[in-house]
Scaffold this motif. Structure first.
Motif, PDB file in Angstrom:
ATOM      1  N   LYS A 154      55.802  38.375  35.408  1.00  0.00           N
ATOM      2  CA  LYS A 154      54.459  38.812  35.751  1.00  0.00           C
ATOM      3  C   LYS A 154      53.490  38.475  34.623  1.00  0.00           C
ATOM      4  CE  LYS A 154      55.956  42.673  38.689  1.00  0.00           C
ATOM      5  NZ  LYS A 154      55.905  44.145  38.900  1.00  0.00           N
ATOM      6  N   VAL A 155      52.414  37.779  34.969  1.00  0.00           N
ATOM      7  CA  VAL A 155      51.410  37.390  33.978  1.00  0.00           C
ATOM      8  C   VAL A 155      50.431  38.547  33.761  1.00  0.00           C
ATOM      9  CG1 VAL A 155      49.552  35.774  33.435  1.00  0.00           C
ATOM     10  CG2 VAL A 155      51.603  34.968  34.636  1.00  0.00           C
ATOM     11  N   PHE A 156      50.353  39.027  32.527  1.00  0.00           N
ATOM     12  CA  PHE A 156      49.454  40.142  32.180  1.00  0.00           C
ATOM     13  C   PHE A 156      49.586  41.272  33.206  1.00  0.00           C
ATOM     14  CE2 PHE A 156      47.066  36.860  29.710  1.00  0.00           C
ATOM     15  CZ  PHE A 156      47.077  37.516  28.491  1.00  0.00           C
ATOM     16  N   GLU A 157      50.772  41.829  33.265  1.00  0.00           N
ATOM     17  CA  GLU A 157      51.099  42.863  34.249  1.00  0.00           C
ATOM     18  C   GLU A 157      50.143  44.042  34.206  1.00  0.00           C
ATOM     19  OE1 GLU A 157      54.853  45.834  35.380  1.00  0.00           O
ATOM     20  OE2 GLU A 157      55.044  44.372  33.749  1.00  0.00           O
ATOM     21  N   PHE A 158      49.630  44.383  33.019  1.00  0.00           N
ATOM     22  CA  PHE A 158      48.804  45.581  32.884  1.00  0.00           C
ATOM     23  C   PHE A 158      47.309  45.265  32.816  1.00  0.00           C
ATOM     24  CE2 PHE A 158      52.974  46.346  30.932  1.00  0.00           C
ATOM     25  CZ  PHE A 158      53.426  47.332  31.793  1.00  0.00           C
ATOM     26  N   VAL A 159      46.947  44.021  33.138  1.00  0.00           N
ATOM     27  CA  VAL A 159      45.547  43.592  33.116  1.00  0.00           C
ATOM     28  C   VAL A 159      45.028  43.483  34.543  1.00  0.00           C
ATOM     29  CG1 VAL A 159      43.958  41.729  32.485  1.00  0.00           C
ATOM     30  CG2 VAL A 159      45.815  42.384  30.924  1.00  0.00           C
ATOM     31  N   ASP A 160      43.852  44.045  34.789  1.00  0.00           N
ATOM     32  CA  ASP A 160      43.280  44.013  36.143  1.00  0.00           C
ATOM     33  C   ASP A 160      42.510  42.728  36.415  1.00  0.00           C
ATOM     34  OD1 ASP A 160      43.846  46.786  37.350  1.00  0.00           O
ATOM     35  OD2 ASP A 160      43.119  47.264  35.346  1.00  0.00           O
ATOM     36  N   TYR A 161      41.732  42.274  35.448  1.00  0.00           N
ATOM     37  CA  TYR A 161      40.991  41.019  35.628  1.00  0.00           C
ATOM     38  C   TYR A 161      40.508  40.538  34.261  1.00  0.00           C
ATOM     39  CZ  TYR A 161      36.883  44.139  35.519  1.00  0.00           C
ATOM     40  OH  TYR A 161      35.947  45.085  35.165  1.00  0.00           O
ATOM     41  N   ALA A 162      39.943  39.328  34.248  1.00  0.00           N
ATOM     42  CA  ALA A 162      39.480  38.728  32.991  1.00  0.00           C
ATOM     43  C   ALA A 162      38.018  38.332  33.099  1.00  0.00           C
ATOM     44  CB  ALA A 162      40.327  37.503  32.650  1.00  0.00           C
TER      45      ALA A 162
END
Length: 381
Positions: free
Chosen positions: A291-299
């Motif tokens: 999982k890519v940046f599992e704890f990130v919602d958006y950039a």
């Protein structure tokens, strides 16, 4: 008799009185947010910056240096077969090198840091001043021609040299070291939660290793499921595109193509030190989950020189901070402006970001008018 803390005691201290402070940056938010706050006094939008530059090594990387080295020592990883101490070897864009030099030296080890020419002169001097040996990636193959050949990527150089001399060097491998992420989950995330009384609604952070945003994001989401974790990514970094690629392959492909075109057009990559990357690290995309940046919602994309403008504005307000902090502030302003167009959120909106390091490390660049004029491409576009 008062007991005074040592420099090591100040890093990730369990005592709240030694935690890095949160400062109110709300006054720097856009006029739309100020108008929103005026019309919604019971539900304001607030921006708080955590003063990580107040750590002994002047950055949040002190936290990971302490945890990674103390845990390595506890495992026996820092001891050579003959019982002697290994030399700590680490690739770094600068700040982790400063922190490892400081903490490794305090723990009684020799430290060697590999960085590249992008690293500011101030950070290079800081690394040496804290007791470490500094190698520049561009010239290092001449010192190890047999082992390195023509390899000039500092992360790859760390790997090659630690494998070639396993009895001499301990490879920190900060970009893939799980202790990096855990240091921020167990300290930075907890501090933010407690210092805001659980009111944090957004955490905004740039990324180089992935340890900070993933660690803090993991902790905050465990405490409050609706916390939004936002990646502040320099325009010429590939991280936003790689994040989007997993969630929407076609959109990600378009973003990555645009990044490559911009790099080619401007003849260079990211100018902000310690933010953005060309490829994912194991902390950004753990092999176990994929999982890519599992704890990130958006950039959110941030222009390098908009970030540097934010640094100068923050300096005028009394806080001298580095480029990644500037990027964090820029993205946080966008989050706040968006929140001002939405229905008031019960309890308000509290955006927390990190003021990652001290601006004194960038006097020759970010705060140098000649360097800005020479490198700022915005006026040329």
């Amino acid at each position: 008799m008062a007991i005074h803390p040592s420099p090591l005691d100040l890093v990730s201290s369990p005592l709240p009185e030694h935690w890095t402070r949160l400062v109110d940056l709300t006054a720097q938010l856009p006029p739309s947010v100020q108008d929103y706050n005026a019309s919604n006094p019971a539900s304001p939008i607030t921006l708080l910056g955590k003063c990580e530059f107040a750590n002994p090594g002047m950055s949040h990387k002190d936290r990971i240096a302490k945890v990674m080295l103390q845990r390595a020592e506890a495992r026996g990883d820092l001891v050579a077969p003959d019982g002697s101490k290994k030399t700590i070897l680490a690739a770094s864009s600068g700040n982790t090198g400063c922190s490892l030099a400081l903490i490794g030296t305090l723990m009684g080890y020799e430290v060697v840091i590999i960085t590249n020419a992008k690293c500011s002169a101030e950070k290079q001097t800081h690394i040496r001043s804290n007791g470490a040996t500094l190698w520049l990636a561009e010239t290092l193959p001449a010192q190890f021609p047999k082992e390195l050949g023509v390899v000039t990527d500092y992360m790859e150089q760390e790997r090659i040299l630690s494998e070639a001399f396993p009895d001499k060097y301990y490879s920190v491998d900060q970009y893939n070291n799980a202790d990096n992420m855990d240091a921020h989950k167990s300290t930075t995330g907890r501090e933010i939660w407690e210092q805001t009384g659980g009111k944090v609604t957004h955490f905004c952070m740039s990324s180089s290793t992935g340890g900070t945003i993933q660690g803090v994001g993991s902790y905050l989401k465990e405490k409050r499921g609706d916390v939004e974790v936002v990646l502040a990514d320099p325009e010429k970094s590939r991280l936003r595109g790689l994040l989007e690629e997993q969630r929407d392959p076609e959109a990600g492909k378009i973003l990555l193509g645009a990044v490559e075109a911009q790099i080619k057009a401007e003849g260079g990559g990211v100018k902000v030190e310690g933010a953005g990357k060309e490829a994912l690290t194991a902390l950004m995309c753990p092999p176990a989950t994929g999982k890519v940046f599992e704890f990130v919602d958006y950039a959110i994309d941030v222009n390098d020189f908009d970030a540097f403008d934010a640094c100068r504005e923050t300096a005028a307000a009394g806080l001298l901070v580095g480029g990644s902090a500037g990027a964090n502030i820029c993205a946080s302003k966008i989050i706040a402006a968006k929140a001002a167009t939405e229905a008031p959120r019960e309890g308000g909106v509290t955006i927390v970001t990190l003021l990652c390091d001290h601006g004194i490390k960038y006097l020759s660049k970010i705060f140098n008018d000649d360097w800005i004029r020479k490198n700022d491409n915005r006026a040329k576009m």
